[in-house]
Design a protein around this motif. Sequence first.
Motif, short mmCIF file in Angstrom:
data_model
loop_
_atom_site.label_atom_id
_atom_site.label_comp_id
_atom_site.label_asym_id
_atom_site.label_seq_id
_atom_site.Cartn_x
_atom_site.Cartn_y
_atom_site.Cartn_z
N LYS A 157 0.83 -1.20 0.00
CA LYS A 157 0.00 0.00 0.00
C LYS A 157 0.87 1.26 0.00
O LYS A 157 0.50 2.27 -0.58
N HIS A 158 2.03 1.19 0.64
CA HIS A 158 2.92 2.34 0.66
C HIS A 158 3.36 2.68 -0.76
O HIS A 158 3.38 3.86 -1.15
N MET A 159 3.68 1.67 -1.55
CA MET A 159 4.07 1.92 -2.94
C MET A 159 2.90 2.49 -3.72
O MET A 159 3.08 3.39 -4.55
N GLU A 160 1.70 2.02 -3.45
CA GLU A 160 0.52 2.56 -4.11
C GLU A 160 0.34 4.04 -3.75
O GLU A 160 0.00 4.87 -4.60
N VAL A 161 0.58 4.37 -2.48
CA VAL A 161 0.50 5.77 -2.03
C VAL A 161 1.54 6.60 -2.77
O VAL A 161 1.23 7.68 -3.31
N VAL A 162 2.77 6.13 -2.84
CA VAL A 162 3.85 6.88 -3.50
C VAL A 162 3.50 7.11 -4.97
O VAL A 162 3.60 8.24 -5.47
N PHE A 163 3.05 6.07 -5.67
CA PHE A 163 2.72 6.21 -7.09
C PHE A 163 1.54 7.16 -7.29
O PHE A 163 1.53 7.95 -8.23
N ALA A 164 0.55 7.10 -6.41
CA ALA A 164 -0.60 8.00 -6.51
C ALA A 164 -0.17 9.45 -6.31
O ALA A 164 -0.64 10.36 -7.01
N LEU A 165 0.71 9.68 -5.35
CA LEU A 165 1.23 11.03 -5.12
C LEU A 165 1.99 11.53 -6.34
O LEU A 165 1.82 12.68 -6.76
N GLU A 166 2.84 10.68 -6.90
CA GLU A 166 3.62 11.07 -8.07
C GLU A 166 2.70 11.42 -9.24
O GLU A 166 2.91 12.42 -9.92
N VAL B 244 5.30 14.71 -9.68
CA VAL B 244 6.65 14.68 -9.13
C VAL B 244 7.18 13.25 -9.19
O VAL B 244 6.42 12.31 -9.42
N ARG B 245 8.46 13.09 -8.96
CA ARG B 245 9.08 11.77 -8.86
C ARG B 245 9.91 11.75 -7.59
O ARG B 245 10.83 12.55 -7.43
N PHE B 246 9.56 10.85 -6.69
CA PHE B 246 10.33 10.69 -5.47
C PHE B 246 11.48 9.73 -5.72
O PHE B 246 11.32 8.73 -6.42
N ASP B 247 12.61 10.04 -5.13
CA ASP B 247 13.75 9.13 -5.18
C ASP B 247 13.45 7.99 -4.20
O ASP B 247 12.81 8.19 -3.17
N GLU B 248 13.93 6.82 -4.54
CA GLU B 248 13.70 5.65 -3.68
C GLU B 248 14.17 5.90 -2.24
O GLU B 248 13.57 5.40 -1.30
N SER B 249 15.20 6.70 -2.08
CA SER B 249 15.71 6.99 -0.73
C SER B 249 14.73 7.82 0.10
O SER B 249 14.87 7.89 1.32
N LEU C 238 6.56 16.96 -0.75
CA LEU C 238 5.94 17.50 -1.96
C LEU C 238 6.30 18.96 -2.18
O LEU C 238 6.62 19.36 -3.30
N ARG C 239 6.25 19.75 -1.11
CA ARG C 239 6.61 21.16 -1.25
C ARG C 239 8.05 21.32 -1.76
O ARG C 239 8.33 22.17 -2.59
N LYS C 240 8.94 20.46 -1.27
CA LYS C 240 10.34 20.49 -1.71
C LYS C 240 10.42 20.21 -3.21
O LYS C 240 11.10 20.91 -3.95
N HIS C 241 9.69 19.19 -3.66
CA HIS C 241 9.74 18.83 -5.09
C HIS C 241 9.05 19.87 -5.96
O HIS C 241 9.52 20.16 -7.06
N LEU C 242 7.94 20.40 -5.50
CA LEU C 242 7.19 21.37 -6.29
C LEU C 242 7.92 22.70 -6.40
O LEU C 242 7.73 23.44 -7.36
#
Length: 82
Positions: free
Chosen positions: A42-51, A56-61, A76-80
Amino acid sequence: MTRAAEALEGEIRDLLVMILKLPESPPADLVRGGVPQWDSLKHMEVVFALEDRYGVRFDESEFAALDSPVAIAKALRKHLAA
């Protein structure tokens, strides 16, 4: 907290409610460790939904730190802003 920050956290909470199938009024201290449904898949689903939603694209780290609406909004604010 600004209205924009509150709105972003609200959007994130709504997304988490939908993906994790939580009650409409989840606990105020919504964190990954306190929600049994928020497992690794579910965490991966959350990450993909956010992206997808925010373009945005989150780094795996960064994945592990995305564990609450507050932490997600901060990332998100950092990426945006970049």
